[in-house]
Design a protein around this motif. Structure first.
Motif, PDB file in Angstrom:
ATOM      1  N   ARG A  13       0.950  -1.182  -0.082  1.00  0.00           N
ATOM      2  CA  ARG A  13       0.007  -0.070  -0.066  1.00  0.00           C
ATOM      3  C   ARG A  13       0.777   1.277   0.111  1.00  0.00           C
ATOM      4  NH1 ARG A  13      -5.243  -0.964  -0.135  1.00  0.00           N
ATOM      5  NH2 ARG A  13      -5.613  -2.955   0.586  1.00  0.00           N
ATOM      6  N   ILE A  14       0.396   2.200  -0.636  1.00  0.00           N
ATOM      7  CA  ILE A  14       1.178   3.542  -0.796  1.00  0.00           C
ATOM      8  C   ILE A  14       0.835   4.235   0.306  1.00  0.00           C
ATOM      9  CG2 ILE A  14       1.617   5.482  -2.237  1.00  0.00           C
ATOM     10  CD1 ILE A  14       0.633   3.900  -4.751  1.00  0.00           C
ATOM     11  N   PRO A  15       2.045   4.862   1.130  1.00  0.00           N
ATOM     12  CA  PRO A  15       1.977   5.680   2.100  1.00  0.00           C
ATOM     13  C   PRO A  15       1.337   6.974   1.864  1.00  0.00           C
ATOM     14  CG  PRO A  15       4.311   4.756   2.106  1.00  0.00           C
ATOM     15  CD  PRO A  15       3.569   4.389   0.625  1.00  0.00           C
ATOM     16  N   PRO A  18      -3.761   5.006   1.044  1.00  0.00           N
ATOM     17  CA  PRO A  18      -3.949   3.613   1.526  1.00  0.00           C
ATOM     18  C   PRO A  18      -4.950   3.126   0.392  1.00  0.00           C
ATOM     19  CG  PRO A  18      -5.199   5.175   2.938  1.00  0.00           C
ATOM     20  CD  PRO A  18      -4.240   6.118   1.965  1.00  0.00           C
ATOM     21  N   SER A  19      -5.592   3.497  -0.643  1.00  0.00           N
ATOM     22  CA  SER A  19      -6.331   2.833  -1.190  1.00  0.00           C
ATOM     23  C   SER A  19      -5.675   2.494  -2.550  1.00  0.00           C
ATOM     24  CB  SER A  19      -7.898   3.867  -1.765  1.00  0.00           C
ATOM     25  OG  SER A  19      -8.439   4.450  -0.508  1.00  0.00           O
ATOM     26  N   TYR A  20      -4.480   2.700  -2.656  1.00  0.00           N
ATOM     27  CA  TYR A  20      -3.873   2.349  -3.715  1.00  0.00           C
ATOM     28  C   TYR A  20      -2.627   1.523  -3.402  1.00  0.00           C
ATOM     29  CZ  TYR A  20      -6.115   6.102  -5.858  1.00  0.00           C
ATOM     30  OH  TYR A  20      -6.938   7.130  -6.407  1.00  0.00           O
ATOM     31  N   ILE A  21      -2.226   0.510  -4.297  1.00  0.00           N
ATOM     32  CA  ILE A  21      -0.996  -0.337  -4.172  1.00  0.00           C
ATOM     33  C   ILE A  21      -0.063  -0.061  -5.483  1.00  0.00           C
ATOM     34  CG2 ILE A  21      -2.236  -2.057  -2.707  1.00  0.00           C
ATOM     35  CD1 ILE A  21      -2.633  -3.897  -5.205  1.00  0.00           C
ATOM     36  N   VAL A  22       1.092  -0.469  -4.867  1.00  0.00           N
ATOM     37  CA  VAL A  22       2.141  -0.210  -6.127  1.00  0.00           C
ATOM     38  C   VAL A  22       2.955  -1.336  -5.952  1.00  0.00           C
ATOM     39  CG1 VAL A  22       3.989   1.081  -4.713  1.00  0.00           C
ATOM     40  CG2 VAL A  22       3.891   1.165  -7.297  1.00  0.00           C
ATOM     41  N   THR A  23       3.339  -1.961  -7.090  1.00  0.00           N
ATOM     42  CA  THR A  23       4.491  -3.165  -7.300  1.00  0.00           C
ATOM     43  C   THR A  23       5.802  -2.536  -7.229  1.00  0.00           C
ATOM     44  OG1 THR A  23       4.865  -3.342  -9.424  1.00  0.00           O
ATOM     45  CG2 THR A  23       2.869  -4.263  -8.593  1.00  0.00           C
ATOM     46  N   ALA A  55      -6.085  11.652  -2.750  1.00  0.00           N
ATOM     47  CA  ALA A  55      -6.067  11.308  -1.552  1.00  0.00           C
ATOM     48  C   ALA A  55      -7.014  11.090  -0.653  1.00  0.00           C
ATOM     49  CB  ALA A  55      -5.323  12.754  -0.930  1.00  0.00           C
ATOM     50  N   PRO A  56      -6.992  10.639   0.632  1.00  0.00           N
ATOM     51  CA  PRO A  56      -8.004  10.323   1.430  1.00  0.00           C
ATOM     52  C   PRO A  56      -9.065  11.378   1.854  1.00  0.00           C
ATOM     53  CG  PRO A  56      -5.957   9.436   2.386  1.00  0.00           C
ATOM     54  CD  PRO A  56      -5.542  10.317   1.179  1.00  0.00           C
TER      55      PRO A  56
END
Length: 103
Positions: A13-15, A18-23, A55-56
Motif C-alpha cells: 500500500r502506498i503511504p 491507502p486505497s492504492y497499491i504499487v508493485t 488522497a483520503p
C-alpha cells in the motif's frame, strides 16, 4: 502496512494513499478498477511517468511513479523536496532496486 507477495512481484500500500497499491516494478493499482488493471500513466516531458491518485481527503494528486515506488519500498524522502535518482539513468525504469533518494 500490508504487503502482498507473488512469485513475480511484491506489492505494498502506498503511504499517504491507502486505497492504492504499487508493485516493486512500478505498476500502480487503484480502487476504481478493482485492482484488476494498472492505472494509466502519463509520460512527462522529463521522461518520468506520472499517475493521478485521490488522497483520503478527496483531492486529486499527480504523483511520479518513481517517487511512489521509492517511498513505498525504500522509505520516506529525507526532505519533501528530495528527488528520486534512477541508478541506470532511465527515468522510465521504476523498479524499486533502481531508485534511490538523491543526495
Amino acid at each position: 502496512m500490508n504487503t502482498y507477495k507473488s512469485t513475480l512481484f511484491q506489492t505494498k500500500r502506498i503511504p499517504g494513499f491507502p486505497s492504492y497499491i504499487v508493485t516493486d516494478s512500478g505498476i500502480v493499482f487503484g480502487p476504481r478498477n478493482g485492482f484488476d488493471e494498472p492505472l494509466s500513466s502519463t509520460l512527462r516531458p522529463d521522461g518520468r511517468l506520472w499517475v493521478q491518485l485521490v488522497a483520503p481527503n478527496g483531492t486529486g494528486r499527480h504523483k511520479g511513479i518513481d517517487r511512489l515506488v521509492c517511498m513505498t519500498f525504500n522509505g520516506p524522502s529525507p526532505t519533501p523536496r528530495t528527488r528520486v535518482r534512477h541508478i541506470d539513468g532511465d527515468p522510465r525504469n521504476n523498479r524499486a532496486e533502481n531508485l534511490v533518494w538523491a543526495a
